[in-house]
Design a protein around this motif. Structure first.
Motif, mmCIF file in Angstrom:
data_model
loop_
_atom_site.group_PDB
_atom_site.id
_atom_site.type_symbol
_atom_site.label_atom_id
_atom_site.label_comp_id
_atom_site.label_asym_id
_atom_site.label_seq_id
_atom_site.Cartn_x
_atom_site.Cartn_y
_atom_site.Cartn_z
ATOM 1 N N LEU A 1 0.043 -3.029 25.396
ATOM 2 C CA LEU A 1 -1.249 -2.928 26.061
ATOM 3 C C LEU A 1 -1.882 -4.319 26.101
ATOM 4 O O LEU A 1 -2.078 -4.952 25.061
ATOM 5 N N SER A 2 -2.217 -4.774 27.308
ATOM 6 C CA SER A 2 -2.722 -6.139 27.505
ATOM 7 C C SER A 2 -4.180 -6.103 27.962
ATOM 8 O O SER A 2 -4.515 -5.429 28.937
ATOM 9 N N ASN A 3 -5.033 -6.838 27.248
ATOM 10 C CA ASN A 3 -6.483 -6.726 27.426
ATOM 11 C C ASN A 3 -7.017 -7.478 28.633
ATOM 12 O O ASN A 3 -6.370 -8.346 29.207
ATOM 13 N N SER A 4 -8.255 -7.125 28.973
ATOM 14 C CA SER A 4 -8.947 -7.763 30.095
ATOM 15 C C SER A 4 -9.530 -9.111 29.662
ATOM 16 O O SER A 4 -9.644 -9.409 28.471
ATOM 17 N N LEU A 5 -9.918 -9.890 30.640
ATOM 18 C CA LEU A 5 -10.589 -11.170 30.401
ATOM 19 C C LEU A 5 -11.879 -10.923 29.621
ATOM 20 O O LEU A 5 -12.744 -10.165 30.058
ATOM 21 N N VAL B 1 1.228 -1.963 29.978
ATOM 22 C CA VAL B 1 -0.030 -1.487 30.537
ATOM 23 C C VAL B 1 -1.022 -2.642 30.454
ATOM 24 O O VAL B 1 -1.262 -3.176 29.366
ATOM 25 N N GLY B 2 -1.588 -3.030 31.591
ATOM 26 C CA GLY B 2 -2.519 -4.149 31.582
ATOM 27 C C GLY B 2 -3.742 -3.864 32.425
ATOM 28 O O GLY B 2 -3.643 -3.221 33.478
ATOM 29 N N LEU B 3 -4.891 -4.348 31.961
ATOM 30 C CA LEU B 3 -6.146 -4.168 32.687
ATOM 31 C C LEU B 3 -6.717 -5.526 33.051
ATOM 32 O O LEU B 3 -6.815 -6.400 32.193
ATOM 33 N N SER B 4 -7.069 -5.709 34.310
ATOM 34 C CA SER B 4 -7.680 -6.945 34.799
ATOM 35 C C SER B 4 -6.748 -8.130 34.529
ATOM 36 O O SER B 4 -5.633 -8.161 35.034
ATOM 37 N N LEU B 5 -7.147 -9.084 33.701
ATOM 38 C CA LEU B 5 -6.256 -10.196 33.361
ATOM 39 C C LEU B 5 -4.948 -9.675 32.769
ATOM 40 O O LEU B 5 -3.868 -10.199 33.063
ATOM 41 N N GLY B 6 -5.036 -8.621 31.956
ATOM 42 C CA GLY B 6 -3.827 -8.032 31.394
ATOM 43 C C GLY B 6 -2.912 -7.468 32.469
ATOM 44 O O GLY B 6 -1.678 -7.521 32.339
ATOM 45 N N ASP C 1 -4.121 -9.565 21.284
ATOM 46 C CA ASP C 1 -5.205 -10.352 21.881
ATOM 47 C C ASP C 1 -4.593 -11.468 22.721
ATOM 48 O O ASP C 1 -3.814 -12.286 22.206
ATOM 49 N N THR C 2 -4.931 -11.493 24.000
ATOM 50 C CA THR C 2 -4.511 -12.603 24.854
ATOM 51 C C THR C 2 -4.977 -13.929 24.252
ATOM 52 O O THR C 2 -6.043 -13.996 23.628
ATOM 53 N N ARG C 3 -4.185 -14.960 24.424
ATOM 54 C CA ARG C 3 -4.579 -16.285 23.908
ATOM 55 C C ARG C 3 -6.023 -16.609 24.325
ATOM 56 O O ARG C 3 -6.465 -16.294 25.433
ATOM 57 N N GLY C 4 -6.762 -17.239 23.403
ATOM 58 C CA GLY C 4 -8.159 -17.552 23.673
ATOM 59 C C GLY C 4 -9.116 -16.424 23.353
ATOM 60 O O GLY C 4 -10.330 -16.593 23.461
ATOM 61 N N HIS C 5 -8.569 -15.261 22.966
ATOM 62 C CA HIS C 5 -9.380 -14.080 22.701
ATOM 63 C C HIS C 5 -9.112 -13.559 21.286
ATOM 64 O O HIS C 5 -8.001 -13.685 20.768
ATOM 65 N N GLY C 6 -10.124 -12.907 20.715
ATOM 66 C CA GLY C 6 -9.942 -12.216 19.441
ATOM 67 C C GLY C 6 -9.351 -13.112 18.368
ATOM 68 O O GLY C 6 -9.834 -14.220 18.125
#
Length: 259
Positions: free
Chosen positions: A21-25, A87-92, A49-54
């Protein structure tokens, strides 16, 4: 840029098919909390957490969506997964599209939520400038205002506060670099190369990436299915968790348990 070791969490049976599961911007992996328990009943669920996040590193930019796809491929290697549902949302979703087009052997089934193959760049490039000059916290109320419909936000102030804290907690430079990655993203030519069975989910009330963006994706990927969720803004998985989780499960289960 080389892949970074993103921070991740695993739930569910270790020998089950993998779902990433890949998160949004601006969000963290916590945005998937409503989906994880049901998915983890029969999948090995990996949120990160995408790089730069969390809790993930924020290396110096610039970033491209290819870099973010590299991070996911490296994560699959780290957990010993040859392939996974993604599964990805927005940036994900952009990350998932890029990975599926570039490395089809690694992606079994694909779910793309509230995302775009070619976003309008200027708003994201402007937001990068704002994040660098003033940090992410001042941006949070307006961003969360696009994530949930006004009625749902008014009924769930605790969720609004939690989402605003996610955005405020992002690394300012890492977030800005991700904004630029979105602003420069163009996967229109990738769509025809995606062979993974694909479910596209659209928030009917999404002001950030409105439904025509998802329609374009569904039209471009052979055999893709499009689901519109209403009411639902940019994070329909939070506003309509039962509908979105059920649709994701139905799509993944159609693989027959083989990822």
């Amino acid at each position: 840029m080389s892949a970074v070791e993103v921070s991740y969490t695993e739930d569910g049976p270790a020998d089950a098919p993998v779902v990433v599961l890949s998160n949004s911007l601006g969000a963290t992996r916590g945005m998937w909390d409503p989906q994880v328990p049901a998915l983890a009943e029969r999948y090995r669920v990996v949120t990160y957490d995408t790089r730069g996040h969390g809790e993930s590193p924020a290396p110096a930019g610039p970033y491209t969506v290819d870099d973010l796809a590299d991070d996911v491929a490296a994560l699959l290697d780290r957990i010993g997964a040859r392939r996974a549902h993604v599964v990805g949302l927005s940036l994900g979703g952009m990350t998932a599209m890029r990975l599926a087009a570039r490395e089809p052997s690694r992606v079994d089934r694909l779910v793309l939520v509230a995302t775009s193959a070619k976003p309008d760049p200027q708003g994201f490039l402007d937001r990068a400038v704002q994040a660098r000059s003033g940090g992410t916290a001042p941006l949070a109320p307006a961003i969360v205002g696009r994530w949930l419909t006004a009625g749902y936000a008014a009924q769930h102030p605790d969720l609004v506060a939690r989402l605003e804290a996610m955005i405020a907690g992002a690394d300012d430079e890492g977030y800005a670099s991700c904004c630029e990655a979105v602003g420069h993203f163009d996967a229109v030519a990738d769509l025809a190369r995606i062979t993974a069975p694909t479910l596209v989910v659209s928030g009917a009330d999404d002001p950030a990436l409105p439904p025509p963006h998802q329609q374009r994706i569904a039209d471009g990927i052979a055999g893709a299915t499009l689901l519109s969720v209403s009411p639902g803004a940019h994070l329909p998985n939070l506003e309509q968790p039962l509908e979105v989780t059920g649709a994701v499960l139905a799509h993944l289960d159609a693989a027959g348990g083989h990822a």
